[in-house]
Write a protein that holds these residues in place. Structure first.
Motif, mmCIF file in Angstrom:
data_model
loop_
_atom_site.group_PDB
_atom_site.id
_atom_site.type_symbol
_atom_site.label_atom_id
_atom_site.label_comp_id
_atom_site.label_asym_id
_atom_site.label_seq_id
_atom_site.Cartn_x
_atom_site.Cartn_y
_atom_site.Cartn_z
ATOM 1 N N MET A 150 0.819 -1.198 0.000
ATOM 2 C CA MET A 150 0.000 0.000 0.000
ATOM 3 C C MET A 150 0.861 1.259 0.000
ATOM 4 O O MET A 150 0.375 2.332 0.261
ATOM 5 N N ARG A 151 2.090 1.090 -0.345
ATOM 6 C CA ARG A 151 2.995 2.237 -0.400
ATOM 7 C C ARG A 151 2.529 3.240 -1.456
ATOM 8 O O ARG A 151 2.626 4.438 -1.259
ATOM 9 N N GLU A 152 2.001 2.732 -2.610
ATOM 10 C CA GLU A 152 1.520 3.613 -3.673
ATOM 11 C C GLU A 152 0.400 4.510 -3.171
ATOM 12 O O GLU A 152 0.361 5.690 -3.484
ATOM 13 N N GLU A 153 -0.520 3.942 -2.383
ATOM 14 C CA GLU A 153 -1.651 4.712 -1.859
ATOM 15 C C GLU A 153 -1.144 5.849 -0.978
ATOM 16 O O GLU A 153 -1.620 6.974 -1.073
ATOM 17 N N ALA A 154 -0.201 5.553 -0.143
ATOM 18 C CA ALA A 154 0.331 6.573 0.765
ATOM 19 C C ALA A 154 1.048 7.671 0.000
ATOM 20 O O ALA A 154 1.029 8.828 0.409
ATOM 21 N N SER A 155 1.676 7.322 -1.140
ATOM 22 C CA SER A 155 2.432 8.327 -1.893
ATOM 23 C C SER A 155 1.568 9.071 -2.909
ATOM 24 O O SER A 155 2.030 10.032 -3.503
ATOM 25 N N SER A 156 0.322 8.639 -3.126
ATOM 26 C CA SER A 156 -0.550 9.335 -4.067
ATOM 27 C C SER A 156 -0.946 10.687 -3.493
ATOM 28 O O SER A 156 -1.365 10.786 -2.339
ATOM 29 N N PRO A 157 -0.844 11.730 -4.318
ATOM 30 C CA PRO A 157 -1.309 13.038 -3.853
ATOM 31 C C PRO A 157 -2.805 12.997 -3.549
ATOM 32 O O PRO A 157 -3.532 12.161 -4.077
ATOM 33 N N LYS A 158 -3.237 13.899 -2.700
ATOM 34 C CA LYS A 158 -4.663 13.966 -2.359
ATOM 35 C C LYS A 158 -5.463 14.411 -3.573
ATOM 36 O O LYS A 158 -4.926 14.909 -4.540
ATOM 37 N N GLY A 159 -6.769 14.244 -3.481
ATOM 38 C CA GLY A 159 -7.665 14.695 -4.547
ATOM 39 C C GLY A 159 -7.843 13.646 -5.632
ATOM 40 O O GLY A 159 -7.898 12.449 -5.349
ATOM 41 N N TYR A 160 -7.919 14.091 -6.882
ATOM 42 C CA TYR A 160 -8.168 13.189 -8.007
ATOM 43 C C TYR A 160 -7.142 12.055 -8.116
ATOM 44 O O TYR A 160 -7.527 10.914 -8.370
ATOM 45 N N PRO A 161 -5.831 12.335 -7.937
ATOM 46 C CA PRO A 161 -4.885 11.212 -8.025
ATOM 47 C C PRO A 161 -5.178 10.110 -7.006
ATOM 48 O O PRO A 161 -5.114 8.921 -7.330
ATOM 49 N N LYS A 162 -5.522 10.486 -5.783
ATOM 50 C CA LYS A 162 -5.801 9.487 -4.740
ATOM 51 C C LYS A 162 -7.098 8.737 -5.055
ATOM 52 O O LYS A 162 -7.166 7.511 -4.934
ATOM 53 N N ILE A 163 -8.136 9.477 -5.474
ATOM 54 C CA ILE A 163 -9.409 8.837 -5.829
ATOM 55 C C ILE A 163 -9.202 7.873 -6.996
ATOM 56 O O ILE A 163 -9.700 6.746 -6.976
ATOM 57 N N ALA A 164 -8.450 8.305 -8.008
ATOM 58 C CA ALA A 164 -8.191 7.445 -9.163
ATOM 59 C C ALA A 164 -7.450 6.178 -8.739
ATOM 60 O O ALA A 164 -7.768 5.077 -9.198
ATOM 61 N N PHE A 165 -6.488 6.325 -7.853
ATOM 62 C CA PHE A 165 -5.753 5.159 -7.365
ATOM 63 C C PHE A 165 -6.683 4.196 -6.642
ATOM 64 O O PHE A 165 -6.669 2.987 -6.890
ATOM 65 N N LEU A 166 -7.526 4.728 -5.771
ATOM 66 C CA LEU A 166 -8.449 3.881 -5.018
ATOM 67 C C LEU A 166 -9.455 3.190 -5.950
ATOM 68 O O LEU A 166 -9.776 2.014 -5.766
ATOM 69 N N MET A 167 -9.941 3.917 -6.962
ATOM 70 C CA MET A 167 -10.877 3.317 -7.918
ATOM 71 C C MET A 167 -10.199 2.213 -8.723
ATOM 72 O O MET A 167 -10.834 1.203 -9.052
ATOM 73 N N SER A 168 -8.928 2.399 -9.025
ATOM 74 C CA SER A 168 -8.225 1.368 -9.794
ATOM 75 C C SER A 168 -8.053 0.093 -8.973
ATOM 76 O O SER A 168 -7.997 -1.000 -9.532
ATOM 77 N N LYS A 169 -7.968 0.231 -7.676
ATOM 78 C CA LYS A 169 -7.820 -0.938 -6.799
ATOM 79 C C LYS A 169 -9.155 -1.598 -6.487
ATOM 80 O O LYS A 169 -9.212 -2.779 -6.210
ATOM 81 N N SER A 170 -10.242 -0.813 -6.509
ATOM 82 C CA SER A 170 -11.584 -1.339 -6.217
ATOM 83 C C SER A 170 -12.570 -0.775 -7.237
ATOM 84 O O SER A 170 -13.329 0.148 -6.951
ATOM 85 N N PRO A 171 -12.564 -1.312 -8.453
ATOM 86 C CA PRO A 171 -13.420 -0.776 -9.517
ATOM 87 C C PRO A 171 -14.908 -0.757 -9.178
ATOM 88 O O PRO A 171 -15.651 0.058 -9.711
ATOM 89 N N GLU A 172 -15.336 -1.625 -8.278
ATOM 90 C CA GLU A 172 -16.763 -1.642 -7.923
ATOM 91 C C GLU A 172 -17.207 -0.361 -7.232
ATOM 92 O O GLU A 172 -18.397 -0.073 -7.139
ATOM 93 N N PHE A 173 -16.262 0.428 -6.753
ATOM 94 C CA PHE A 173 -16.600 1.703 -6.116
ATOM 95 C C PHE A 173 -16.541 2.876 -7.089
ATOM 96 O O PHE A 173 -16.798 4.009 -6.711
ATOM 97 N N SER A 174 -16.185 2.600 -8.317
ATOM 98 C CA SER A 174 -16.107 3.659 -9.328
ATOM 99 C C SER A 174 -17.509 4.042 -9.781
ATOM 100 O O SER A 174 -18.279 3.197 -10.224
ATOM 101 N N ILE A 175 -17.820 5.297 -9.666
ATOM 102 C CA ILE A 175 -19.116 5.809 -10.096
ATOM 103 C C ILE A 175 -18.867 7.007 -10.996
ATOM 104 O O ILE A 175 -18.187 7.958 -10.608
ATOM 105 N N PHE A 176 -19.399 6.912 -12.211
ATOM 106 C CA PHE A 176 -19.244 8.004 -13.163
ATOM 107 C C PHE A 176 -20.606 8.401 -13.701
ATOM 108 O O PHE A 176 -21.417 7.544 -14.051
ATOM 109 N N ARG A 177 -20.826 9.670 -13.770
ATOM 110 C CA ARG A 177 -22.087 10.172 -14.316
ATOM 111 C C ARG A 177 -22.100 9.947 -15.826
ATOM 112 O O ARG A 177 -21.094 10.171 -16.500
ATOM 113 N N ARG A 178 -23.237 9.540 -16.370
ATOM 114 C CA ARG A 178 -23.347 9.240 -17.798
ATOM 115 C C ARG A 178 -23.809 10.444 -18.623
ATOM 116 O O ARG A 178 -23.713 10.428 -19.833
ATOM 117 N N TYR A 179 -24.345 11.456 -17.978
ATOM 118 C CA TYR A 179 -24.864 12.633 -18.682
ATOM 119 C C TYR A 179 -25.863 12.221 -19.765
ATOM 120 O O TYR A 179 -25.795 12.656 -20.912
#
Length: 116
Positions: free
Chosen positions: A1-30
């Motif tokens: 989990m070293r990558e998670e700790a080194s990910s900057p806050k905000g979008y980079p951290k959210i993107a990292f977390l979504m890549s590890k748990s795709p089931e939590f990825s939610i995107f608006r379809r417009y």
């Protein structure tokens, strides 16, 4: 989990977390915006279709040796835009076809995305 700790806050951290748990990825379809965009593209295509029909009719009834065979000889039609085309060639039909082709590509791509 070293990558998670080194990910900057905000979008980079959210993107990292979504890549590890795709089931939590939610995107608006417009959906409404995409549907509206498809409707506008349909209107544009309908207009281009009418223009193409007018050009086809005018070219076929023309007395110009090339224009009157555009509907039966796509190469003559395509060459109507070339610099060395016979004087009197009307480039409108081929240019409209190319414009329709591009709009259809855009429309088909969006239609596929909206209906996935």
């Amino acid at each position: 989990m070293r990558e998670e700790a080194s990910s900057p806050k905000g979008y980079p951290k959210i993107a990292f977390l979504m890549s590890k748990s795709p089931e939590f990825s939610i995107f608006r379809r417009y959906g409404a915006l995409n549907a509206k965009n498809l409707l506008y593209l349909q209107a544009e295509l309908k207009n281009l279709e009418a223009k193409l029909h007018d050009f086809e009719t005018a070219d076929e009834s023309s007395q110009h040796e090339d224009r009157m065979i555009y509907s039966r000889d796509w190469e003559t039609l395509k060459d109507s835009c070339e610099a060395d085309a016979i004087a009197g060639n009307d480039k409108n039909q081929w240019r409209t076809i190319l414009e329709i082709r591009e709009k259809l590509r855009e429309y088909s791509h969006l239609d596929t995305l909206v209906h996935c």
